[in-house]
Design an enzyme around this catalytic site. Structure first.
Site, PDB file in Angstrom:
ATOM      1  N   GLY A 100       0.822  -1.215   0.000  1.00 44.13           N
ATOM      2  CA  GLY A 100       0.000   0.000   0.000  1.00 44.13           C
ATOM      3  C   GLY A 100       0.847   1.251   0.000  1.00 44.13           C
ATOM      4  N   GLY A 131      -0.426   4.468   0.138  1.00 48.15           N
ATOM      5  CA  GLY A 131      -1.273   5.594   0.523  1.00 48.15           C
ATOM      6  C   GLY A 131      -0.556   6.456   1.556  1.00 48.15           C
ATOM      7  N   PHE A 132      -1.317   7.157   2.384  1.00 49.71           N
ATOM      8  CA  PHE A 132      -0.714   8.047   3.382  1.00 49.71           C
ATOM      9  C   PHE A 132       0.224   7.280   4.311  1.00 49.71           C
ATOM     10  CE2 PHE A 132      -4.320  10.780   2.266  1.00 49.71           C
ATOM     11  CZ  PHE A 132      -3.665  11.993   2.139  1.00 49.71           C
ATOM     12  N   VAL A 155      -2.161  -7.478  -4.256  1.00 53.35           N
ATOM     13  CA  VAL A 155      -1.911  -8.589  -3.334  1.00 53.35           C
ATOM     14  C   VAL A 155      -3.228  -9.298  -3.035  1.00 53.35           C
ATOM     15  CG1 VAL A 155      -1.068  -9.256  -1.052  1.00 53.35           C
ATOM     16  CG2 VAL A 155       0.090  -7.453  -2.335  1.00 53.35           C
ATOM     17  N   GLU A 198     -18.929  17.870   0.690  1.00 50.84           N
ATOM     18  CA  GLU A 198     -18.064  18.574  -0.265  1.00 50.84           C
ATOM     19  C   GLU A 198     -18.560  18.382  -1.695  1.00 50.84           C
ATOM     20  OE1 GLU A 198     -14.037  18.815   2.442  1.00 50.84           O
ATOM     21  OE2 GLU A 198     -14.072  17.293   0.904  1.00 50.84           O
ATOM     22  N   ASP A 246      -6.060   3.202   7.850  1.00 53.10           N
ATOM     23  CA  ASP A 246      -7.476   2.832   7.786  1.00 53.10           C
ATOM     24  C   ASP A 246      -7.730   1.341   8.024  1.00 53.10           C
ATOM     25  OD1 ASP A 246      -8.082   5.418   7.173  1.00 53.10           O
ATOM     26  OD2 ASP A 246      -8.908   5.023   5.183  1.00 53.10           O
ATOM     27  N   ALA A 291      -6.618  10.751   7.323  1.00 53.29           N
ATOM     28  CA  ALA A 291      -5.187  10.722   6.997  1.00 53.29           C
ATOM     29  C   ALA A 291      -4.266  10.778   8.223  1.00 53.29           C
ATOM     30  CB  ALA A 291      -4.863  11.870   6.047  1.00 53.29           C
ATOM     31  N   GLN A 292      -4.601  11.596   9.217  1.00 55.31           N
ATOM     32  CA  GLN A 292      -3.668  11.823  10.329  1.00 55.31           C
ATOM     33  C   GLN A 292      -3.277  10.556  11.101  1.00 55.31           C
ATOM     34  OE1 GLN A 292      -1.513  14.058  11.398  1.00 55.31           O
ATOM     35  NE2 GLN A 292      -1.977  15.227   9.572  1.00 55.31           N
TER      36      GLN A 292
HETATM   37  C1  LIG Z   1     -13.272  10.894  -1.145  1.00 58.34           C
HETATM   38  C2  LIG Z   1     -12.437  10.881   0.105  1.00 58.34           C
HETATM   39  C3  LIG Z   1     -12.188  12.061   0.782  1.00 58.34           C
HETATM   40  C4  LIG Z   1     -11.407  12.066   1.937  1.00 58.34           C
HETATM   41  N1  LIG Z   1     -11.160  13.253   2.564  1.00 58.34           N
HETATM   42  C5  LIG Z   1     -10.359  13.281   3.658  1.00 58.34           C
HETATM   43  C6  LIG Z   1     -10.009  14.495   4.276  1.00 58.34           C
HETATM   44  O1  LIG Z   1     -10.457  15.566   3.848  1.00 58.34           O
HETATM   45  N2  LIG Z   1      -9.177  14.460   5.363  1.00 58.34           N
HETATM   46  C7  LIG Z   1      -8.674  13.289   5.834  1.00 58.34           C
HETATM   47  O2  LIG Z   1      -7.904  13.298   6.794  1.00 58.34           O
HETATM   48  N3  LIG Z   1      -8.992  12.109   5.271  1.00 58.34           N
HETATM   49  C8  LIG Z   1      -9.817  12.075   4.188  1.00 58.34           C
HETATM   50  N4  LIG Z   1     -10.120  10.878   3.595  1.00 58.34           N
HETATM   51  C9  LIG Z   1      -9.621   9.649   4.210  1.00 58.34           C
HETATM   52  C10 LIG Z   1      -8.158   9.408   3.875  1.00 58.34           C
HETATM   53  O3  LIG Z   1      -7.947   9.507   2.496  1.00 58.34           O
HETATM   54  C11 LIG Z   1      -7.767   8.031   4.399  1.00 58.34           C
HETATM   55  O4  LIG Z   1      -8.009   7.976   5.773  1.00 58.34           O
HETATM   56  C12 LIG Z   1      -6.294   7.756   4.134  1.00 58.34           C
HETATM   57  O5  LIG Z   1      -6.066   7.707   2.745  1.00 58.34           O
HETATM   58  C13 LIG Z   1      -5.867   6.450   4.792  1.00 58.34           C
HETATM   59  O6  LIG Z   1      -4.529   6.205   4.468  1.00 58.34           O
HETATM   60  P1  LIG Z   1      -4.042   4.692   4.289  1.00 58.34           P
HETATM   61  O7  LIG Z   1      -2.607   4.774   3.975  1.00 58.34           O
HETATM   62  O8  LIG Z   1      -4.494   3.886   5.446  1.00 58.34           O
HETATM   63  O9  LIG Z   1      -4.858   4.137   3.017  1.00 58.34           O
HETATM   64  P2  LIG Z   1      -4.927   4.692   1.542  1.00 58.34           P
HETATM   65  O10 LIG Z   1      -4.433   6.074   1.444  1.00 58.34           O
HETATM   66  O11 LIG Z   1      -6.309   4.398   1.072  1.00 58.34           O
HETATM   67  O12 LIG Z   1      -3.908   3.779   0.738  1.00 58.34           O
HETATM   68  C14 LIG Z   1      -4.124   2.414   0.512  1.00 58.34           C
HETATM   69  C15 LIG Z   1      -3.245   1.972  -0.645  1.00 58.34           C
HETATM   70  O13 LIG Z   1      -3.235   0.557  -0.698  1.00 58.34           O
HETATM   71  C16 LIG Z   1      -3.382   0.128  -2.034  1.00 58.34           C
HETATM   72  N5  LIG Z   1      -3.978  -1.210  -1.999  1.00 58.34           N
HETATM   73  C17 LIG Z   1      -5.185  -1.553  -1.496  1.00 58.34           C
HETATM   74  N6  LIG Z   1      -5.373  -2.875  -1.589  1.00 58.34           N
HETATM   75  C18 LIG Z   1      -4.253  -3.379  -2.161  1.00 58.34           C
HETATM   76  C19 LIG Z   1      -3.840  -4.696  -2.525  1.00 58.34           C
HETATM   77  N7  LIG Z   1      -4.603  -5.754  -2.301  1.00 58.34           N
HETATM   78  N8  LIG Z   1      -2.643  -4.853  -3.120  1.00 58.34           N
HETATM   79  C20 LIG Z   1      -1.832  -3.770  -3.368  1.00 58.34           C
HETATM   80  N9  LIG Z   1      -2.169  -2.510  -3.026  1.00 58.34           N
HETATM   81  C21 LIG Z   1      -3.365  -2.323  -2.437  1.00 58.34           C
HETATM   82  C22 LIG Z   1      -4.260   1.188  -2.674  1.00 58.34           C
HETATM   83  O14 LIG Z   1      -4.113   1.199  -4.090  1.00 58.34           O
HETATM   84  C23 LIG Z   1      -3.744   2.456  -1.994  1.00 58.34           C
HETATM   85  O15 LIG Z   1      -2.673   3.017  -2.719  1.00 58.34           O
HETATM   86  C24 LIG Z   1     -10.893  10.847   2.429  1.00 58.34           C
HETATM   87  C25 LIG Z   1     -11.147   9.665   1.754  1.00 58.34           C
HETATM   88  C26 LIG Z   1     -11.898   9.671   0.587  1.00 58.34           C
HETATM   89  C27 LIG Z   1     -12.156   8.380  -0.147  1.00 58.34           C
END
Ligand SMILES: Cc1cc2nc3c(=O)[nH]c(=O)nc-3n(C[C@H](O)[C@H](O)[C@H](O)COP(=O)(O)OP(=O)(O)OC[C@H]3O[C@@H](n4cnc5c(N)ncnc54)[C@H](O)[C@@H]3O)c2cc1C
Length: 435
Positions: A15, A17-18, A83, A174, A305, A322-323
């Site tokens: 992953g 993401g953040f 994965v 939004e 998340d 995100a935080q």
């Molecule tokens: C529309 C929207 C608006 C949002 N607005 C806000 C906001 O204003 N403020 C805020 O704080 N939060 C906001 N969020 C929430 C925030 O984006 C998430 O809490 C944050 O992205 C979580 O980070 P993470 O690294 O846990 O997961 P993510 O950032 O979701 O990253 C997960 C990553 O894992 C990858 N992945 C998933 N499954 C697999 C797999 N099986 N194999 C390989 N890769 C995989 C995905 O492609 C992705 O790149 C918002 C979310 C959405 C959907």
């Protein structure tokens, strides 16, 4: 997956993401072989997805190529792969491009849209969790305007111009605000022969107020802002059916619409292979301890998340924003040198809640920052500054800043482009040849 063998311990991070990004940035100097695996070759900044859907910004400006992180880094590999399963007994990650062994595994796979098991709604509703989904929504919104323009029947026009948004959390609010701005500023200019009064934005929420995760003050202010923009708010309203044409609610309301946007909840992207006790059945989040170790697996960690760290202040886990993802990544990175040495004296994670915000359109936002609650122009400025700073990549920040200034000065949403037409019947992207 063709990652060379080495004498260094292999740390696989799933992953980008953040959580994933903030972790790999800090692990790079350690004596490890670091492998990042992600479904796509980019990081997506999800908080601005709604601006792609509503033609405010271009999709490229919220994406960042993950391979940029491996520049000039030794022992750091990226693989674009989905994965599918983990074999924790043999320490193997199984993906659509092959298998990879690990010494340490860190799962940061985030969430996906939760339709709460309703297959009919899943088939017909528009989710907005990824960049391709946001682009589909942009196409559909613009296709509706184009179709409505050539329709003679006013009822059909109403159907095409009725936008139903389910879920009035920050994303729903939004989106509703941005679509309402379309009605005010874009429709009269781009579609002068279309009666913009026929356009409706209905925001449906199961709870008794909008923005349920935020303060009463934020809820009241955003309700006021949304009403000023002409959004119809329906609280205590739960959608039970949607067949692509008509949405029905538990309390007997009906909404005829071609576009139902689902922002009513998320469920964790749990990967199969761990014991049942390792994750919560309802949310599918992995149970983790205060060091982000997955329950029952000392060399497997989950962040963001997808992780559920129950504490006194957060008995049901941290909010899925995100935080917590960023802060957990920072804490794990600090602990990692000790983890590699087998030292058990790790620093527990403590969440610092910096607050939450939502914007409802031009000059309008709400913010809860610690004990301060405010709404309006000042909150909107803070909202913009925080999002600009949080974006990944200098070029992205610059492009977004220039686009926002341009849009603000011109009352414009410049990306009103149907690049790939979206097929409502098949709920997929259509080629021009198919139309
Ligand atoms: C529309 C929207 C608006 C949002 N607005 C806000 C906001 O204003 N403020 C805020 O704080 N939060 C906001 N969020 C929430 C925030 O984006 C998430 O809490 C944050 O992205 C979580 O980070 P993470 O690294 O846990 O997961 P993510 O950032 O979701 O990253 C997960 C990553 O894992 C990858 N992945 C998933 N499954 C697999 C797999 N099986 N194999 C390989 N890769 C995989 C995905 O492609 C992705 O790149 C918002 C979310 C959405 C959907």
């Amino acid at each position: 997956m063709n990652v060379p063998k080495s004498n260094l311990p292999r740390v696989v991070v799933i992953g980008g993401g953040f959580a994933g990004l903030n972790l790999v940035k800090r692990l790079r100097k350690l004596p490890i072989q670091l492998v990042m695996v992600n479904k796509h070759n980019y990081h997506a900044f999800q908080p601005l997805l709604y601006q792609i859907s509503t033609s405010g910004i271009e999709s490229d400006s919220i994406a960042y190529p993950l391979r940029m992180f491996i520049k000039k880094q030794q022992n750091f590999y990226f693989r674009m792969a989905d994965v599918k399963e983990i074999d924790p007994t043999h320490k193997i990650v199984k993906s659509d491009i092959g298998e990879l062994s690990y010494d340490y595994l860190i799962i940061n796979t985030g969430t996906k849209t939760n339709f709460f098991g309703n297959k009919e709604i899943k088939k017909h509703a528009m989710p907005m969790k990824t960049i391709p989904q946001a682009l589909n929504l942009r196409s559909l919104i613009l296709q509706n305007f184009e179709r409505a323009t050539v329709e003679a029947d006013e009822e059909v026009q109403r159907f095409l111009l009725n936008f139903v948004i389910v879920g009035a959390g920050p994303t729903g609010v939004e989106l509703a605000g941005a679509i309402a701005e379309f009605k005010q500023s874009v429709l009269p200019l781009d579609y002068p022969d279309l009666n913009s009064e026929l356009m409706q934005i209905n925001l449906l929420e199961g709870a008794d107020r909008v923005l349920p995760p935020m303060s009463e003050h934020a809820s009241k202010k955003s309700t006021q802002f949304l009403k000023e923009l002409g959004v119809e708010i329906h609280t205590n309203t739960i959608v039970t059916e949607y067949d692509g044409k008509l949405a029905k609610t538990k309390d007997g309301k009906e909404f005829a619409s071609r576009t139902l946007i689902w922002s009513a909840g998320v469920i964790a992207n749990r990967i199969d292979g761990f014991s049942e006790e390792a994750s919560e059945p309802r949310s599918k989040r992995y149970y983790v301890n205060e060091f982000n170790q997955v329950k029952g697996y000392s060399n497997v960690f989950a962040l963001g998340d997808v992780a559920l760290m129950a504490s006194k202040d957060y008995p049901r886990g941290h909010p899925q924003v995100a935080q917590p993802a960023i802060q957990q990544a920072v804490n794990l990175a600090k602990n990692f040198p000790k983890i590699l040495k087998g030292n058990k004296n790790l620093k527990p994670f403590v969440y610092n809640d910096k607050g939450s915000m939502a914007t409802i359109g031009r000059n309008k936002a709400v913010a809860d920052i610690k004990k301060l609650k405010f709404g309006g122009f000042f909150a909107w400025l803070i909202w913009m500054a925080v999002h600009l700073i949080s974006l990944v990549g200098f070029k992205n920040r610059l492009v977004i800043l220039i686009t926002w200034i341009y849009n603000y000065a011109n009352y414009n949403k410049g990306s009103r482009l149907i690049i790939r037409r979206f097929s409502v019947r098949k709920r997929r992207v259509r080629t021009n040849a198919e139309l």
